[in-house]
Design a protein around this motif. Sequence first.
Motif, short mmCIF file in Angstrom:
data_model
loop_
_atom_site.label_atom_id
_atom_site.label_comp_id
_atom_site.label_asym_id
_atom_site.label_seq_id
_atom_site.Cartn_x
_atom_site.Cartn_y
_atom_site.Cartn_z
N LEU A 1543 0.45 -0.93 0.06
CA LEU A 1543 -0.18 -0.40 -0.07
C LEU A 1543 0.67 1.25 -0.14
N LEU A 1544 1.64 1.31 1.10
CA LEU A 1544 2.83 2.43 0.74
C LEU A 1544 3.27 2.27 -0.32
N LEU A 1545 3.87 1.21 -0.88
CA LEU A 1545 4.35 1.69 -2.95
C LEU A 1545 3.58 1.93 -3.46
N ARG A 1546 2.35 1.73 -3.33
CA ARG A 1546 1.34 2.22 -4.69
C ARG A 1546 0.19 2.96 -5.12
N LYS A 1547 0.97 4.15 -5.59
CA LYS A 1547 0.01 5.21 -5.43
C LYS A 1547 -2.13 4.90 -5.37
N ASP A 1548 -1.69 4.32 -6.60
CA ASP A 1548 -2.94 3.76 -7.29
C ASP A 1548 -3.74 2.79 -5.84
#
Length: 1694
Positions: A1543-1548
Amino acid sequence: MGDMDPHIFAVAEEAYKQMARDERNQSIIVSGESGAGKTVSAKYAMRYFATVSGSASEANVEEKVLASNPIMESIGNAKTTRNDNSSRFGKYIEIGFDKRYRIIGANMRTYLLEKSRVVFQAEEERNYHIFYQLCASAALPEFKTLRLGNANYFHYTKQGGSPVIDGIDDAKEMVHTRQACTLLGISDSYQMGVFRILAGILHLGNVGFKSRDADSCTIPSKHEPLTIFCDLMGVEYEEMSHWLCHRKLATASETYIKPISKLQAINARDALAKHIYAKLFNWIVDHVNKALHSTVKQHSFIGVLDIYGFETFEINSFEQFCINYANEKLQQQFNMHVFKLEQEEYMKEQIPWTLIDFYDNQPCINLIEAKLGILDLLDEECKMPKGSDDSWAQKLYNTHLNKCALFEKPRMSNKAFIIQHFADKVEYQCEGFLEKNKDTVYEEQIKVLKSSKFKMLSELFQDEEKALSPTSATPSGRTLLSRTAVKPAKARPGQASKEHKKTVGHQFRNSLHLLMETLNATTPHYVRCIKPNDFKFPFTFDEKRAVQQLRACGVLETIRISAAGFPSRWTYQEFFSRYRVLMKQKDVLSNRKQTCKNVLEKLILDQDKYQFGKTKIFFRAGQVAYLEKIRADKLRAACIRIQKTIRGWLMRKKYLRMRKAAITIQRYVRGYQARCYAKFLRRTRAATIIQKFQRMCVVRKRYRLMQAATVVLQSHLRGYIARNKYHRMLREHKAIIIQKHMRGWLARVRYHRSLKAIVYLQCCYRRMKAKRELKKLKIEARSVERYKKLNIGMENKIMQLQRKVDEQNKDYKSLLEKLTSLETMYNTETEKLRSDVERLRMSEEEAKNATNRVLNLQEEITKLRKELHQTQSEKKTIEERADKYKQETEQLVSELKEQNMLLKKEKEELNRCIHDQAKEMTENMEKKLIEETKQLELDLNDERLRYQNLLNEFSRLEERYDDLKDEVNLMVSIPKPGHKRTDSTHSSNESEYTFSSEITEAEDLPLRMEEPSEKKAQLDMSLFLKLQKRVTELEQEKQSLQDELDRKEELALRAKTKEEERPPIRGAELEYESLKRQELESENKKLKNELNELQKALMEKRPPEVTAPGAPAYRVLLDQLTSVSEELEVRKEEVLILRSQLVSQKEAIQPKNTMTDSTILLEDVQKMKDKGEIAQAYIGLKETNRLLESQLQSQKKSHDNELEALRGEIQSLKEENNRQQQLLAQNLQLPPEARIEASLQHEITRLTNENLDLMEQLEKQDKTVRKLKKQLKVFAKKIGELEVGQMENISPGQIIDEPIRPVNIPRKEKDFQGMLEYKKDDEPKLVKNLILDLKPRGVAVNLIPGLPAYILFMCVRHADYLNDDQKVRSLLTSTINGIKKVLKKRGDDFETVSFWLSNTCRFLHCLKQYSGEEGFMKHNTSRQNEHCLTNFDLAEYRQVLSDLAIQIYQQLVRVLENILQPMIVSGMLEHETIQGVSGVKPTGLRKRTSSIADEGTYTLDSIVRQLNTFHSVMCQHGMDPELIKQVVKQMFYIIGAVTLNNLLLRKDMCSWSKGMQIRYNVSQLEEWLRDKNLMNSGAKETLEPLIQAAQLLQVKKKTDEDAEAICSMCNALTTAQIVKVLNLYTPVNEFEERVSVSFIRTIQMRLRDRKDSPQLLMDAKHIFPVTFPFNPSSLALETIQIPASLGLAFISRV
């Protein structure tokens, strides 16, 4: 990440997925201007690979790959006018992966190091960072020998005039550089060598020269910088100073030494410094590659190219020429790749298109590198003896001017040329081209450095003359692209190698060709870094500079070509999901492709604006924006309609609410006014009444005051004198009492204060000692060597902690007792005070009596004097005195009452103080107890975690050792036959003394047990000889008893044979035989009693020493003899019973009155003769007799064999005794210590061999007994059948009236003791069938849980019952090794690991339950307590099994992680459990191609099913419930950590809808916990960070109140995680807003005081410490049955 904005992680993810999907090597090309962020982008790409893939080995290669960045930045980066951390070299890093796509190693190539920066820096620039880091760390003690100073002191670091970078601490950077070197395996000695060479370069730059004339110069004598340089480099001062001012010229015949001018000397010094730095740079790169090199075979790699971008300055030289040449090559490769991908995309989708021309820079490349190109002419000019920059420029003009359109000549210069590159025109100055291309260094100076005493410096130059070519690879895999050739001024013919002839341009061209080959062999990915401005200003964007850079890197050309085609594209599913709002319900068909076609035909009338492919729709430029406008308009119209309706409803609600409020207000106002008027009337009437009574009261009060004043004055005047006297007496009396109590109180206070101080000092001193002891224990706990002691002391430490808690409880009780004692003391004091008050009352009464007497006497005197004349005056005086006395008494009573009240108040205050103090003390004690218990629990968890980490590290080392051992065994081709020793490596506790002997199949050698290597206690020699003599006497007595037993057996056998030989015809003979049998039985009983008495005598005569040699062996021998005698008696009883049965059968056949009535016998015989039945009866009796004879003979033979075996055993014992006596006599000649040691060893070996032989014989006898019992059963059945046949043949008249009852053989059934017996030779078979070949699935389904553990423990019980320590040790060692082998072989199978974790824990619980310790026995039944171990304490093996269980648990967690890892992201984040919530994608994001399909294979149901599978398997295997809770907690932690990290690495994923999706998924997991009754396992708490992150996505993020709510809510998230989520938050449509920067800053300000970890991602590899609570079993061991499916027929129940 395809839906995110352009990000380096998206490019890295694409490269990683294409490598895994296409199995093709990948490359990431990072380019851009200086300061645009190339190096940082490359670092982030490598960090992504290290985070996603992980390491395949235990060496943490990903950490080493990331650690290479600080080293390369310190030695290769410098501050320039455009960038504070500019890379002054190019590098290509290949990150290698194995078949599972995990990092196994890396390799680095470097290109064109800017060596000129070492000796020269422009204004506002710096040298390489490492020099300033050394100067900043000069004060360190290890750097004192380098004699460094400030950076402004050295010539090489002060030329730029800017030695400090804002915001950078060079001393801290030096610490990071040294840590990275240590991580990469560069030792401290090599690091100090590197720093020594770098310091020498700095001192070399300060060397100054003095001109003697125009052609020569000198160095001042004892020049300090040169002296320091020579000391650091280990060279001679005279040689170095000579060759810095001279050079050697060699001709064909002789050699000349020529002085050089000051300018030439300075240039030579600078060239030497550059050459040394280049050599050191290459050496460091080689060591980095060695540290990153992996022995595992590389399956694929991803290369990261951090290359310099296109450069153009006011003055461009050789470095800019090489850089722009490299960018021309890279641009050509970029164009070919991009347009090739575009073409493949159109062909794949079958879209009609035509080729578009684009710029081709091949002519420019030919101008540079073709034959007679710029580089060729430059190399040719370098070979000329008198070549110069001017002549080379003229050659360029003659060759290319007016012949090549890309080559031009400046108008105002004859020493420059212009090249039209793909980005811009660049003017190059020819000055310095030849010198930089040659890179000349004097050979004599290099020879002086080669002769250095400094070993590391000589290593740098040892391969100078045999260097490889630039295109050949070094052993570390790196191409020597930045190697500098040492070129003398005039080389000797025949001595110059090929390396000296290679110029820098030639090397760079070869390395560039090699790089192009590598990139062409891989799939490239491009990262174009754009610099916002040239002034290093934040938040400043220069549009012109950005467009210039985009044009320079070819992005604008690519956009132009892409815009000519179809730049925008959507898949049919994506188009349908995005523009569903533009369709009507009737337009939606089941076929998505046809639906999209119908909608597009209505929306876009020009069909040339789009094309339909196989899987995608292609749009021309501007069409997607048009569709977005239509969609936004429709959504806006719908929004307006919704707003209209809602606003009308809200206004009507508001109007109704206002009307209702107005009516209510009117009602309450009117009522209030009426109440106010009524209140006014009541107040008026009440005021009149009050005034009346008030006036009356004032008058009455004034009168009473005057009357009272008069009375008071009279009373005070009359009693003043008497009161003063009484008060004086009372004060004196009370002062004495107060002084007494006060002094006592002060003494008590002083005593209590001193007592408290002493107790406090004792506590402080004890706490200081405890802290010191704790620090020592922590230091010892960190060492791997002390983990044994930690293992042994862990349980003791827990007991000590429990004892400490008990002591604190005792202290608490003692304090309560003290409080009660204080209360009793206070009660006694109050009683004393009461007694004093009573005594004062008595004295007061006495005073009254005395005053009465005085008055009487006075009255009598007045009567005598005045008589009747003064009667009236006396009367008055008496009345006055009476009133006065009455007043005095009343005053005394009131004062006593006041004192009593004061005493009561003091008493109450004291009671209250005591109660408060007691309450405070109890509360403080409880708080201290709670805090200490919490601290102890935390310390215990830390110790347990540290111990389990050490155990994990030990298991890794152990596996590594096993692998190395297997490799060594495979390397040995021919095994050596004979006796091989293999040690058991199951634990370091057993590695010292657990050895087993392996005997090869080719040799049939007797089994010999090795002695344990523990130290024996030294015995007295005289005592040992007495015991030896006693052993011989006991053996003789045993032999005599055995002889007597044999003689009695022979007599019994003779009697039996005689009895069998006599024909059983007459009753008298039968009676005689029965008498004989009774005599034999009585004799056997006598023998048995004598044997028992002798055994008792032997036991009583045994020496008192329990540890004497021979005593345990004789006990075992006597026990075995008793068991043999009991078996013989049982067999004799069976034979006698058979005989009695035969006799009864014969008597039944014969007539009852044979002796009395002979006529009946003759008649019967006559009848039998007539009928022919007598022959059949005789034949039957004969057959039975034969059967019995054969049976008795077989029994006789077996008995004889057993007796012979016992005799042979006794004879062997005698021989062994004699041999040992001889050995003892020989040992007497040795020294005392060696004598005792040797004798003890011989005695132990003899006794162990005797025990083993006796055990084997006993097993053989048991087998023979079983066979005989089976035969007796068969014979009994046959006899019964014969009897039935005979009875059928006999006529009814011959049958006697009495019924014949067959006698059954009674068999003594023994109660099973819950033990299993097996042979020593069957141990490998037991381990193989029960552990190695066992299938967990069949055992878990069909049998009871933990059956292998119960079987193993029952075998251990039997070995303990036999007191065979070698058998116990061997069985436990084989068991542990077998479990390790199974886990190593099938360690990836969850069922296998879970099965053996459950059985190992059950085995451990059995060892505890039946250990005999009181703490474990209290849970057992009386029958189970009888089964406890009696001879051995297996506490050490319990610790070993506990360590094994910890290792199995950690392996189980790894298996769980590998299974759940691919499911988590897809099931928790990507899959839409609630349909339609996240169907709207964020605007402006284009879908990137991904290797994972749109519809993921894993959902939340998949995760729940997998969790159900795990739980059911663990329950089937009978795993402890507490252990299941710990496993579930670990699983949920993995799910939460992996989900939060993604979640922290994916903006979508950072949107409101995704937050709702995550919360729904978490609720499903919590529901699963409730169904399984696991809510109290702590698993829910591990999901708290994920829950808070989902809540953070859904809450409001605008005002300060929202910020305060977020800070209080997100207590499980770190500050970095909260800020990251807020930065990544993306609205799903235009009606939401992004999080403002001011709000994020507000959050940061509120969270700045929070002390949490700065790490962004959670550690998904973290494993919680595991505990194994004791869980006793209620299963009785004697009831366990061994199924035949296990193949354990060789084991028998005991």
